[in-house]
Design a protein around this motif. Structure first.
Motif, short mmCIF file in Angstrom:
data_model
loop_
_atom_site.label_atom_id
_atom_site.label_comp_id
_atom_site.label_asym_id
_atom_site.label_seq_id
_atom_site.Cartn_x
_atom_site.Cartn_y
_atom_site.Cartn_z
N SER A 127 80.93 -3.68 -3.72
CA SER A 127 81.92 -2.62 -3.60
C SER A 127 82.18 -2.20 -2.16
N MET A 128 81.33 -2.61 -1.23
CA MET A 128 81.46 -2.20 0.17
C MET A 128 81.83 -3.38 1.06
N HIS A 129 82.57 -3.09 2.15
CA HIS A 129 82.83 -4.14 3.12
C HIS A 129 83.16 -3.53 4.48
N VAL A 130 82.93 -4.31 5.52
CA VAL A 130 83.27 -3.94 6.88
C VAL A 130 84.49 -4.74 7.31
N ASP A 131 85.40 -4.11 8.02
CA ASP A 131 86.58 -4.80 8.52
C ASP A 131 86.13 -6.04 9.30
N PRO A 132 86.54 -7.24 8.88
CA PRO A 132 86.08 -8.47 9.55
C PRO A 132 86.52 -8.57 11.00
N ARG A 133 87.48 -7.75 11.42
CA ARG A 133 87.92 -7.77 12.82
C ARG A 133 86.93 -7.06 13.74
N ILE A 134 85.99 -6.32 13.14
CA ILE A 134 84.97 -5.61 13.93
C ILE A 134 83.72 -6.47 13.98
N ASP A 135 83.27 -6.80 15.18
CA ASP A 135 82.12 -7.69 15.35
C ASP A 135 80.82 -6.89 15.32
N VAL A 136 80.16 -6.94 14.17
CA VAL A 136 78.89 -6.23 13.98
C VAL A 136 77.70 -7.17 14.17
N SER A 137 77.96 -8.44 14.29
CA SER A 137 76.88 -9.44 14.34
C SER A 137 75.92 -9.16 15.49
N GLY A 138 74.64 -9.14 15.15
CA GLY A 138 73.60 -8.93 16.14
C GLY A 138 73.37 -7.50 16.53
N ALA A 139 74.16 -6.57 16.01
CA ALA A 139 74.04 -5.17 16.39
C ALA A 139 73.15 -4.40 15.42
N ARG A 140 72.68 -3.28 15.88
CA ARG A 140 71.96 -2.35 15.01
C ARG A 140 72.99 -1.42 14.38
N VAL A 141 72.81 -1.06 13.11
CA VAL A 141 73.72 -0.13 12.44
C VAL A 141 72.92 1.05 11.92
N ILE A 142 73.39 2.24 12.24
CA ILE A 142 72.79 3.47 11.72
C ILE A 142 73.72 4.01 10.65
N ALA A 143 73.22 4.12 9.43
CA ALA A 143 74.03 4.61 8.30
C ALA A 143 73.58 6.04 7.97
N LEU A 144 74.47 7.00 8.19
CA LEU A 144 74.18 8.40 7.93
C LEU A 144 74.64 8.79 6.54
N ASP A 145 73.80 9.51 5.82
CA ASP A 145 74.18 9.96 4.48
C ASP A 145 73.51 11.29 4.19
N ASP A 146 74.03 12.00 3.20
CA ASP A 146 73.46 13.31 2.91
C ASP A 146 72.18 13.24 2.09
N ILE A 147 72.15 12.35 1.09
CA ILE A 147 70.98 12.33 0.21
C ILE A 147 70.74 10.94 -0.37
N ARG A 148 69.49 10.62 -0.56
CA ARG A 148 69.09 9.40 -1.27
C ARG A 148 68.43 9.84 -2.57
N VAL A 149 68.99 9.37 -3.69
CA VAL A 149 68.42 9.71 -4.99
C VAL A 149 67.90 8.44 -5.65
N THR A 150 68.80 7.60 -6.15
CA THR A 150 68.37 6.36 -6.81
C THR A 150 68.28 5.18 -5.84
N GLY A 151 68.97 5.28 -4.70
CA GLY A 151 68.97 4.17 -3.74
C GLY A 151 70.05 3.14 -4.01
N THR A 152 70.90 3.38 -5.01
CA THR A 152 71.96 2.42 -5.36
C THR A 152 72.95 2.24 -4.22
N HIS A 153 73.39 3.34 -3.64
CA HIS A 153 74.35 3.27 -2.55
C HIS A 153 73.75 2.58 -1.32
#
Length: 279
Positions: A127-153
């Motif tokens: 269900s999720m994707h990153v715009d292929p025009r953005i080069d994320v390869s080799g980079a670190r990604v920090i994902a901010l979210d409000d809450i983790r409950v089941t971990g599905t997201h």
């Protein structure tokens, strides 16, 4: 590979957040419905915690994203700007860039009230994707979210970010409630502490740095006619217009859980506009 950091970890037998500390219950609830002051405080606190634990290297390339979304940003998106601004002060030698993760599809109802099985259906592995025009390869990604409950997201985010080539993923949460995930209403209960009435919502809308989000739009859509009238009559026309537009752009007007409320909201807004015009 990925790691996880939280400002507050909810114990397995806990059902409420503390009244004070880093994540006060009232501030968390207000943040979920658009309180920008709380967003700034939580975003900065997450940056402080991340910098203290990870200490990123000078020259490191880091993308910062929120939870994935379709057309209308969730509350978590409001964490990105204060987090990035704080990190640039704490680690000026690090290359930081905001990133958006796109989400396909629309939840059939309030995600906060769903159990684990329903969440898996609402947020599929693809269900999720990153715009292929953005080069994320080799980079670190920090994902901010409000809450983790089941971990599905989190799993869905890991899938799309790994596919995009991220070298490491850090999941940063305001609240980690995974140990208490067995109570389906937990997240919804935490959200509603300071947002259970129209009066509560009006206080948030009137707060400094108010940032409307998808949760507020859904909340107003599901209110009864009388409460919708009270809300729309009290807020600036720009806020009412934003909510109506947000529901349509997110496709919620075609979701059974929201369709009737949305039509009622439209009619109420039209009636108020006519009354104002003839006054």
């Amino acid at each position: 590979m990925s790691d996880r950091i939280a400002l507050h970890t909810l114990a397995a037998d806990a059902c409420v957040l503390p009244s004070d500390g880093v994540v006060p219950a009232i501030d968390y609830s207000r943040f979920k419905y658009g309180d920008g002051v709380a967003s700034i405080a939580f975003g900065r606190a997450l940056a402080d915690r991340f910098h203290a634990i990870v200490a990123p290297r000078d020259g490191e390339r880091i993308f910062v994203t929120s939870s994935g979304y379709g057309a209308v940003p969730p509350a978590a998106r409001s964490l990105v700007s204060p987090f990035v601004a704080r990190m640039r002060r704490l680690a000026p030698g690090v290359e930081l860039k905001p990133l958006r993760v796109h989400r396909l599809g629309v939840s059939p109802g309030d995600y906060a009230t769903m159990d684990a099985a329903a969440r898996e259906l609402a947020v599929g592995a693809k269900s999720m994707h990153v715009d292929p025009r953005i080069d994320v390869s080799g980079a670190r990604v920090i994902a901010l979210d409000d809450i983790r409950v089941t971990g599905t997201h989190e799993l869905a985010m890991d899938g799309c970010l790994n596919e995009a080539g991220a070298s490491w993923i850090d999941h940063l949460y305001i609240v980690d409630a995974h140990s208490a995930a067995g109570r389906p209403s937990l997240e919804s209960d935490l959200n509603g502490v300071a947002a259970s009435s129209v009066e509560d919502l009006l206080v948030i809308v009137d707060s400094p740095r108010f940032v409307p989000n998808a949760r507020l739009a859904k909340k107003i859509t599901t209110l009864g006619r009388f409460d919708q009238e009270r809300f729309l009559a009290a807020v600036p026309p720009t806020v009412a217009a934003w909510i109506l537009d947000a529901v349509e752009r997110d496709g919620l007007s075609h979701v059974p859980a929201y369709a009737t409320g949305f039509r009622r909201l439209q009619l109420t807004a039209e009636a108020l506009a006519k009354t104002t015009a003839t006054a």
